[in-house]
Enzyme design. Structure first.
Site, PDB file in Angstrom:
ATOM      1  N   ASP A  49      69.652  42.405  53.337  1.00  0.00           N
ATOM      2  CA  ASP A  49      69.243  42.385  54.747  1.00  0.00           C
ATOM      3  C   ASP A  49      70.483  42.231  55.629  1.00  0.00           C
ATOM      4  O   ASP A  49      71.193  41.223  55.543  1.00  0.00           O
ATOM      5  CB  ASP A  49      68.280  41.209  54.998  1.00  0.00           C
ATOM      6  CG  ASP A  49      66.902  41.440  54.391  1.00  0.00           C
ATOM      7  OD1 ASP A  49      66.652  42.549  53.859  1.00  0.00           O
ATOM      8  OD2 ASP A  49      66.072  40.516  54.457  1.00  0.00           O
ATOM      9  N   LYS A 107      60.907  42.970  50.104  1.00  0.00           N
ATOM     10  CA  LYS A 107      59.592  42.307  49.993  1.00  0.00           C
ATOM     11  C   LYS A 107      59.303  41.786  48.588  1.00  0.00           C
ATOM     12  O   LYS A 107      58.738  40.698  48.423  1.00  0.00           O
ATOM     13  CB  LYS A 107      58.496  43.254  50.449  1.00  0.00           C
ATOM     14  CG  LYS A 107      58.600  43.559  51.938  1.00  0.00           C
ATOM     15  CD  LYS A 107      57.451  44.380  52.440  1.00  0.00           C
ATOM     16  CE  LYS A 107      57.725  44.885  53.853  1.00  0.00           C
ATOM     17  NZ  LYS A 107      58.068  43.827  54.806  1.00  0.00           N
ATOM     18  N   GLU A 109      57.484  48.767  49.147  1.00  0.00           N
ATOM     19  CA  GLU A 109      58.738  49.460  49.482  1.00  0.00           C
ATOM     20  C   GLU A 109      59.324  50.146  48.242  1.00  0.00           C
ATOM     21  O   GLU A 109      60.494  50.513  48.234  1.00  0.00           O
ATOM     22  CB  GLU A 109      59.763  48.491  50.072  1.00  0.00           C
ATOM     23  CG  GLU A 109      59.417  48.074  51.492  1.00  0.00           C
ATOM     24  CD  GLU A 109      60.340  46.992  52.015  1.00  0.00           C
ATOM     25  OE1 GLU A 109      60.282  46.729  53.218  1.00  0.00           O
ATOM     26  OE2 GLU A 109      61.105  46.391  51.242  1.00  0.00           O
ATOM     27  N   LEU A 112      47.478  35.552  59.758  1.00  0.00           N
ATOM     28  CA  LEU A 112      47.288  35.461  61.208  1.00  0.00           C
ATOM     29  C   LEU A 112      48.484  34.817  61.900  1.00  0.00           C
ATOM     30  O   LEU A 112      48.346  34.200  62.953  1.00  0.00           O
ATOM     31  CB  LEU A 112      46.022  34.639  61.498  1.00  0.00           C
ATOM     32  CG  LEU A 112      44.725  35.148  60.843  1.00  0.00           C
ATOM     33  CD1 LEU A 112      43.594  34.140  61.034  1.00  0.00           C
ATOM     34  CD2 LEU A 112      44.325  36.502  61.436  1.00  0.00           C
ATOM     35  N   ARG A 170      48.586  31.176  63.369  1.00  0.00           N
ATOM     36  CA  ARG A 170      47.210  30.668  63.263  1.00  0.00           C
ATOM     37  C   ARG A 170      46.762  30.486  61.814  1.00  0.00           C
ATOM     38  O   ARG A 170      45.650  30.021  61.566  1.00  0.00           O
ATOM     39  CB  ARG A 170      46.258  31.601  64.009  1.00  0.00           C
ATOM     40  CG  ARG A 170      46.361  31.420  65.520  1.00  0.00           C
ATOM     41  CD  ARG A 170      45.906  32.625  66.332  1.00  0.00           C
ATOM     42  NE  ARG A 170      44.792  33.356  65.805  1.00  0.00           N
ATOM     43  CZ  ARG A 170      44.829  34.666  65.549  1.00  0.00           C
ATOM     44  NH1 ARG A 170      45.928  35.367  65.757  1.00  0.00           N
ATOM     45  NH2 ARG A 170      43.766  35.285  65.091  1.00  0.00           N
ATOM     46  N   ASP A 192      56.013  37.631  53.135  1.00  0.00           N
ATOM     47  CA  ASP A 192      56.379  37.608  51.711  1.00  0.00           C
ATOM     48  C   ASP A 192      56.301  36.180  51.172  1.00  0.00           C
ATOM     49  O   ASP A 192      55.915  35.969  50.011  1.00  0.00           O
ATOM     50  CB  ASP A 192      57.795  38.156  51.514  1.00  0.00           C
ATOM     51  CG  ASP A 192      57.978  39.524  52.148  1.00  0.00           C
ATOM     52  OD1 ASP A 192      56.989  40.278  52.216  1.00  0.00           O
ATOM     53  OD2 ASP A 192      59.102  39.834  52.587  1.00  0.00           O
ATOM     54  N   LYS A 252      63.748  28.577  59.594  1.00  0.00           N
ATOM     55  CA  LYS A 252      65.148  28.822  59.223  1.00  0.00           C
ATOM     56  C   LYS A 252      65.434  30.321  59.289  1.00  0.00           C
ATOM     57  O   LYS A 252      64.510  31.138  59.192  1.00  0.00           O
ATOM     58  CB  LYS A 252      65.412  28.331  57.789  1.00  0.00           C
ATOM     59  CG  LYS A 252      65.338  26.818  57.648  1.00  0.00           C
ATOM     60  CD  LYS A 252      65.727  26.418  56.242  1.00  0.00           C
ATOM     61  CE  LYS A 252      65.504  24.930  56.053  1.00  0.00           C
ATOM     62  NZ  LYS A 252      65.349  24.582  54.647  1.00  0.00           N
TER      63      LYS A 252
HETATM   64  O1  RIB Z   1      59.357  41.385  54.745  1.00  0.00           O
HETATM   65  C1  RIB Z   1      60.708  41.189  55.081  1.00  0.00           C
HETATM   66  C2  RIB Z   1      61.571  42.107  54.301  1.00  0.00           C
HETATM   67  O2  RIB Z   1      61.268  43.431  54.702  1.00  0.00           O
HETATM   68  C3  RIB Z   1      63.048  41.936  54.562  1.00  0.00           C
HETATM   69  O3  RIB Z   1      63.668  41.008  53.704  1.00  0.00           O
HETATM   70  C4  RIB Z   1      63.573  43.357  54.406  1.00  0.00           C
HETATM   71  O4  RIB Z   1      64.382  43.543  53.285  1.00  0.00           O
HETATM   72  C5  RIB Z   1      62.353  44.255  54.366  1.00  0.00           C
HETATM   73  O5  RIB Z   1      62.109  44.658  53.104  1.00  0.00           O
END
Ligand code: RIB
Length: 287
Positions: free
Chosen positions: A14, A41, A138, A208, A211, A240, A273
């Site tokens: 990322d 993910k 993904e 949500l 929520r 995730d 964080k």
């Molecule tokens: O859901 C967040 C993730 O989506 C990130 O870490 C990024 O790599 C994308 O896959």
């Protein structure tokens, strides 16, 4: 296979930059320094599960590059099994992420090695001792469809975080134990929450955000609250975190509502964080 939870999905580096606001088409805005963090993910889900104590392995692919090493280190230091993370000829997947002051993110993913997670990787899996298989999208859709089919044939509970949203065969939806979607995805799929079950899964969970979540079973809908947090720093990977913690608790034998209650807490803590994997709490921190 000694792990009770298998996660199949992406592993990305990322590249995160804070911006005051997102640029419109054709516009340039200046942001902060780029921070490189382990994400994706699938890897996020596996790390979130491991942090709260799950015995988990990831099925994924990275490149033979520095980003691939970053991901392997993050997975291994969190206790995720990496024997099923293969090294591809392609570069490690990259997610280009902007984060605005309200903690919201927007993401462009370049899949790279993730596109190499294949049917033969699924055929090589052993489901001995595995209680739960959790997938996200993904990696190639056909691989996810095959994995859900094979796992459900083997009597393993199947969880799918339908993110990003995609068209799934009706047969795959019928083989799902738990379909996880957010509110927008739920609205795309059905006219009301209970209607998600008409698509085929045994149960569904709608996340949500602040929520909490709604658990949809044949018996009805139960909403589980989130916890209040002082400050939202970065929502990246909160979904995730939810999927990972939920899967961890299901693999330990919790019922769905109890597992979702726990997962909502983990997801709430994760937004306090920066980043995805570095933000996930341990079981002791969840309390
Ligand atoms: O859901 C967040 C993730 O989506 C990130 O870490 C990024 O790599 C994308 O896959």
């Amino acid at each position: 296979m000694t792990q009770t939870l298998l996660v199949l999905g992406s592993a990305n580096a990322d590249l995160v930059v804070e911006v005051g606001r997102r640029p419109a088409g054709g516009e340039t805005v200046l942001g902060g320094d780029t921070v490189v963090l382990p994400g994706g993910k699938g890897a996020n889900t596996a790390v979130a599960a491991a942090r709260v104590g799950a015995s988990v392995a990831l099925v994924s692919a990275v490149g033979g590059d520095g980003y691939g090493s970053l991901l392997r280190e993050s997975l291994e230091s969190s206790g995720v099994g990496t024997a099923l993370v293969k090294t591809s000829e392609r570069p490690t997947g990259i997610a280009y992420i902007t984060v605005t002051p309200d903690g919201e993110n927007s993401i462009v993913v370049s899949p790279g090695a993730n596109a190499d997670v294949s049917l033969s990787d699924v055929d090589a899996l052993s489901f001995d001792g595995v209680q739960v298989l959790t997938c996200s999208l993904e990696v190639p859709l056909e691989t996810v469809v095959h994995a859900i089919g094979v796992a459900s044939e083997a009597g393993v509970r199947t969880v799918l975080n339908l993110s990003p949203v995609a068209d799934l065969p009706a047969e795959t939806l019928r083989r799902l134990s738990v379909l996880i979607v957010n509110e927008h995805e739920a609205a795309q799929l059905a006219s009301d929450w209970q209607g998600l079950l008409d698509l085929g899964p045994a149960s569904a969970i709608i996340t949500l955000g602040s929520r909490g979540a709604a658990v949809v079973e044949k018996s009805g809908v139960v909403e589980v609250p989130s916890i209040e947090v002082d400050e939202v720093v970065d929502t990246t990977g909160a979904g995730d975190a939810f999927a990972g913690a939920l899967s961890a608790r299901l693999a330990e034998g919790d019922d769905l509502v109890r597992a979702a209650r726990y997962a909502a807490k983990v997801a709430a803590l994760s937004v306090t964080k920066a980043g995805a994997q570095p933000s996930y709490p341990t079981a002791a921190e969840v309390g």
